[in-house]
Design a protein around this motif. Structure first.
Motif, PDB file in Angstrom:
ATOM      1  N   GLU A  19       0.850  -1.193   0.000  1.00 21.64           N
ATOM      2  CA  GLU A  19       0.000   0.000   0.000  1.00 21.64           C
ATOM      3  C   GLU A  19       0.882   1.237   0.000  1.00 21.64           C
ATOM      4  O   GLU A  19       2.039   1.180   0.404  1.00 21.64           O
ATOM      5  CB  GLU A  19      -0.879   0.028   1.254  1.00 21.64           C
ATOM      6  CG  GLU A  19      -1.952  -1.058   1.241  1.00 21.64           C
ATOM      7  CD  GLU A  19      -2.769  -1.029   2.504  1.00 21.64           C
ATOM      8  OE1 GLU A  19      -2.385  -0.284   3.442  1.00 21.64           O
ATOM      9  OE2 GLU A  19      -3.767  -1.745   2.560  1.00 21.64           O
ATOM     10  N   GLU A  22       1.655   6.158   4.508  1.00 21.39           N
ATOM     11  CA  GLU A  22       0.936   7.294   5.070  1.00 21.39           C
ATOM     12  C   GLU A  22       1.899   8.412   5.404  1.00 21.39           C
ATOM     13  O   GLU A  22       3.029   8.170   5.822  1.00 21.39           O
ATOM     14  CB  GLU A  22       0.238   6.882   6.367  1.00 21.39           C
ATOM     15  CG  GLU A  22      -0.903   5.934   6.172  1.00 21.39           C
ATOM     16  CD  GLU A  22      -1.556   5.590   7.494  1.00 21.39           C
ATOM     17  OE1 GLU A  22      -2.172   4.533   7.546  1.00 21.39           O
ATOM     18  OE2 GLU A  22      -1.440   6.374   8.445  1.00 21.39           O
TER      19      GLU A  22
ATOM     20  N   SER B  39       3.010  -1.721  10.205  1.00 18.23           N
ATOM     21  CA  SER B  39       2.061  -0.711  10.672  1.00 18.23           C
ATOM     22  C   SER B  39       1.828  -0.906  12.163  1.00 18.23           C
ATOM     23  O   SER B  39       1.856  -2.029  12.668  1.00 18.23           O
ATOM     24  CB  SER B  39       0.745  -0.846   9.908  1.00 18.23           C
ATOM     25  OG  SER B  39       0.219  -2.124  10.113  1.00 18.23           O
ATOM     26  N   GLN B  43      -2.839   2.311  13.453  1.00 17.41           N
ATOM     27  CA  GLN B  43      -3.145   2.528  12.047  1.00 17.41           C
ATOM     28  C   GLN B  43      -4.256   1.579  11.620  1.00 17.41           C
ATOM     29  O   GLN B  43      -4.028   0.576  10.951  1.00 17.41           O
ATOM     30  CB  GLN B  43      -1.902   2.341  11.188  1.00 17.41           C
ATOM     31  CG  GLN B  43      -0.883   3.455  11.375  1.00 17.41           C
ATOM     32  CD  GLN B  43       0.349   3.288  10.515  1.00 17.41           C
ATOM     33  OE1 GLN B  43       0.679   2.187  10.131  1.00 17.41           O
ATOM     34  NE2 GLN B  43       1.022   4.380  10.228  1.00 17.41           N
ATOM     35  N   LEU B  48      -7.805   6.340   3.224  1.00 18.64           N
ATOM     36  CA  LEU B  48      -7.295   7.671   3.555  1.00 18.64           C
ATOM     37  C   LEU B  48      -7.320   8.589   2.330  1.00 18.64           C
ATOM     38  O   LEU B  48      -7.336   8.108   1.196  1.00 18.64           O
ATOM     39  CB  LEU B  48      -5.858   7.546   4.067  1.00 18.64           C
ATOM     40  CG  LEU B  48      -5.684   6.886   5.429  1.00 18.64           C
ATOM     41  CD1 LEU B  48      -4.216   6.595   5.684  1.00 18.64           C
ATOM     42  CD2 LEU B  48      -6.235   7.764   6.534  1.00 18.64           C
ATOM     43  N   LYS B  50      -6.221  10.769  -0.747  1.00 18.90           N
ATOM     44  CA  LYS B  50      -5.108  10.600  -1.690  1.00 18.90           C
ATOM     45  C   LYS B  50      -4.994  11.869  -2.535  1.00 18.90           C
ATOM     46  O   LYS B  50      -5.423  11.898  -3.698  1.00 18.90           O
ATOM     47  CB  LYS B  50      -5.364   9.402  -2.603  1.00 18.90           C
ATOM     48  CG  LYS B  50      -5.515   8.069  -1.902  1.00 18.90           C
ATOM     49  CD  LYS B  50      -5.782   6.969  -2.919  1.00 18.90           C
ATOM     50  CE  LYS B  50      -5.916   5.625  -2.260  1.00 18.90           C
ATOM     51  NZ  LYS B  50      -7.171   5.415  -1.553  1.00 18.90           N
ATOM     52  N   SER B  54       0.861  14.641  -3.588  1.00 22.73           N
ATOM     53  CA  SER B  54       0.737  14.807  -2.131  1.00 22.73           C
ATOM     54  C   SER B  54       1.988  15.424  -1.504  1.00 22.73           C
ATOM     55  O   SER B  54       3.115  15.043  -1.825  1.00 22.73           O
ATOM     56  CB  SER B  54       0.469  13.448  -1.491  1.00 22.73           C
ATOM     57  OG  SER B  54       0.443  13.561  -0.092  1.00 22.73           O
ATOM     58  N   ASN B  68      -8.661   8.398  15.267  1.00 19.26           N
ATOM     59  CA  ASN B  68      -9.177   7.746  14.065  1.00 19.26           C
ATOM     60  C   ASN B  68     -10.653   8.074  13.886  1.00 19.26           C
ATOM     61  O   ASN B  68     -11.429   8.002  14.845  1.00 19.26           O
ATOM     62  CB  ASN B  68      -9.001   6.225  14.168  1.00 19.26           C
ATOM     63  CG  ASN B  68      -7.550   5.811  14.094  1.00 19.26           C
ATOM     64  OD1 ASN B  68      -6.885   5.990  13.074  1.00 19.26           O
ATOM     65  ND2 ASN B  68      -7.027   5.254  15.180  1.00 19.26           N
ATOM     66  N   ARG B 116      -6.633  10.802  11.624  1.00 19.61           N
ATOM     67  CA  ARG B 116      -6.702   9.833  10.528  1.00 19.61           C
ATOM     68  C   ARG B 116      -8.187   9.655  10.217  1.00 19.61           C
ATOM     69  O   ARG B 116      -8.922   9.068  11.010  1.00 19.61           O
ATOM     70  CB  ARG B 116      -6.104   8.487  10.921  1.00 19.61           C
ATOM     71  CG  ARG B 116      -4.606   8.465  11.039  1.00 19.61           C
ATOM     72  CD  ARG B 116      -4.102   7.072  11.375  1.00 19.61           C
ATOM     73  NE  ARG B 116      -3.993   6.216  10.206  1.00 19.61           N
ATOM     74  CZ  ARG B 116      -4.728   5.136   9.977  1.00 19.61           C
ATOM     75  NH1 ARG B 116      -5.648   4.769  10.822  1.00 19.61           N
ATOM     76  NH2 ARG B 116      -4.558   4.414   8.891  1.00 19.61           N
ATOM     77  N   VAL B 144      -3.542  12.955   8.341  1.00 21.43           N
ATOM     78  CA  VAL B 144      -2.879  11.859   7.632  1.00 21.43           C
ATOM     79  C   VAL B 144      -3.453  11.738   6.221  1.00 21.43           C
ATOM     80  O   VAL B 144      -4.663  11.767   6.028  1.00 21.43           O
ATOM     81  CB  VAL B 144      -3.064  10.530   8.394  1.00 21.43           C
ATOM     82  CG1 VAL B 144      -2.504   9.370   7.591  1.00 21.43           C
ATOM     83  CG2 VAL B 144      -2.384  10.605   9.748  1.00 21.43           C
ATOM     84  N   ALA B 145      -2.552  11.637   5.264  1.00 24.91           N
ATOM     85  CA  ALA B 145      -2.926  11.382   3.871  1.00 24.91           C
ATOM     86  C   ALA B 145      -1.870  10.473   3.275  1.00 24.91           C
ATOM     87  O   ALA B 145      -0.780  10.328   3.834  1.00 24.91           O
ATOM     88  CB  ALA B 145      -3.015  12.692   3.094  1.00 24.91           C
ATOM     89  N   HIS B 146      -2.191   9.891   2.155  1.00 23.73           N
ATOM     90  CA  HIS B 146      -1.189   9.060   1.494  1.00 23.73           C
ATOM     91  C   HIS B 146      -0.093   9.952   0.920  1.00 23.73           C
ATOM     92  O   HIS B 146      -0.376  11.034   0.401  1.00 23.73           O
ATOM     93  CB  HIS B 146      -1.831   8.251   0.370  1.00 23.73           C
ATOM     94  CG  HIS B 146      -2.561   7.043   0.862  1.00 23.73           C
ATOM     95  ND1 HIS B 146      -1.932   6.023   1.531  1.00 23.73           N
ATOM     96  CD2 HIS B 146      -3.868   6.695   0.795  1.00 23.73           C
ATOM     97  CE1 HIS B 146      -2.817   5.100   1.844  1.00 23.73           C
ATOM     98  NE2 HIS B 146      -3.998   5.486   1.424  1.00 23.73           N
TER      99      HIS B 146
END
Lengths: 128, 151
Positions: A19, A22, B39, B43, B48, B50, B54, B68, B116, B144-146
């Protein structure tokens, strides 16, 4: 040793997920007190997000006091960069994001990301 | 003329040569060791944001609390309830989350908040958390973002 290697291989095969990683977009939080946490100048850049329909991409971006209506976040980045060239504006000029309740969180983060791409050093959230 | 045949045959042992397989297994193990990212329990899997190109950075924040925000039913983003949880804890009411944040802020004044949130949530659902964070005088907010695919 081969047994251990086999076990390691199986462990990594089972636990690995490919994946995207983050990351964090950092910002400051407006404080709910009598005095504002960050003193704002008279003319911050205000970006408004409005959801037009139920579809994911049915939203509109607006820039208060400026004519440009960006159709996407790439255009928003470019518009903010152009504003930074104007007299009285620079990268330190605060950018305030004001989003309506029903706007997708994805778009709010996209707006924040666009501001950071434009080089904004102060990004904050405002109440609609 | 006499030909002498040597009828004595060496005892041959038939077996698979394991060396190439072991080599491949070693290479695979090293590959997975390099690409694996572990992780943490906080998490929780979710969709999340995108953002394109980014600017999110993989940063370690020493004093942080992760909140969360996710959908109770990811298959129904519009009708689903929103679950809030602090770190790896179970989902709790927002008032309980607020109490937790207040206690944590007392214990570590330099605490930073990390949100998140599922990208399909409405802003109003996340803003509730932002208000709670602001009420507890936590100044730094991280989202939080990718990260971009190049990283």
């Amino acid at each position: 040793m081969i047994d251990v290697t086999f076990l390691l291989l199986i462990f990594f095969l089972v636990t690995t997920s490919f994946e995207r990683a983050e990351g964090i977009l950092a910002g400051k939080m407006p404080q709910e007190s009598q005095a504002p946490g960050v003193p704002l100048p008279l003319s911050p850049i205000v970006v408004r997000l409005e959801q037009l329909g139920v579809g994911h991409d049915e939203f509109v971006i607006g820039l208060d006091r400026f004519d440009s209506v960006p159709s996407g976040f790439a255009e928003l980045t470019e518009a903010v960069r152009q504003i930074h060239q104007l007299d009285g504006f620079d990268r330190k000029t605060p950018l305030v994001i004001i989003a309506e309740d029903d706007v997708r969180w994805d778009h709010v983060v996209g707006c924040w990301n666009a501001a950071l791409r434009a080089g904004c050093e102060r990004v904050a959230f405002g109440e609609p | 003329m006499r030909y002498v045949y040597n009828h004595h045959r060496e005892s041959e042992s038939f077996g698979i040569n394991l060396t190439p397989m072991v080599d491949v297994i070693f290479l695979l193990t090293i590959f997975f060791m390099l690409v694996s990212r572990f992780s943490s329990a906080e998490q929780i899997p979710m969709d999340l944001p995108k953002p394109e190109d980014s600017q999110a950075e993989v940063a370690k924040i020493p004093e942080r609390v992760v909140v969360n925000c996710r959908l109770a039913d990811p298959s129904d983003p519009r009708g689903s309830a929103v679950l809030y949880s602090v770190g790896p804890n179970r989902p709790e009411r927002l008032e309980v989350v607020a109490d937790r944040l207040g206690l944590m802020k007392q214990q570590s004044p330099g605490l930073q908040a990390v949100i998140r949130a599922d990208r399909r949530l409405q802003y109003t659902d996340v803003r509730r958390v932002m208000r709670v964070i602001a009420q507890n005088k936590i100044e730094m907010l991280n989202v939080v973002a990718h990260v971009s695919e190049e990283e």
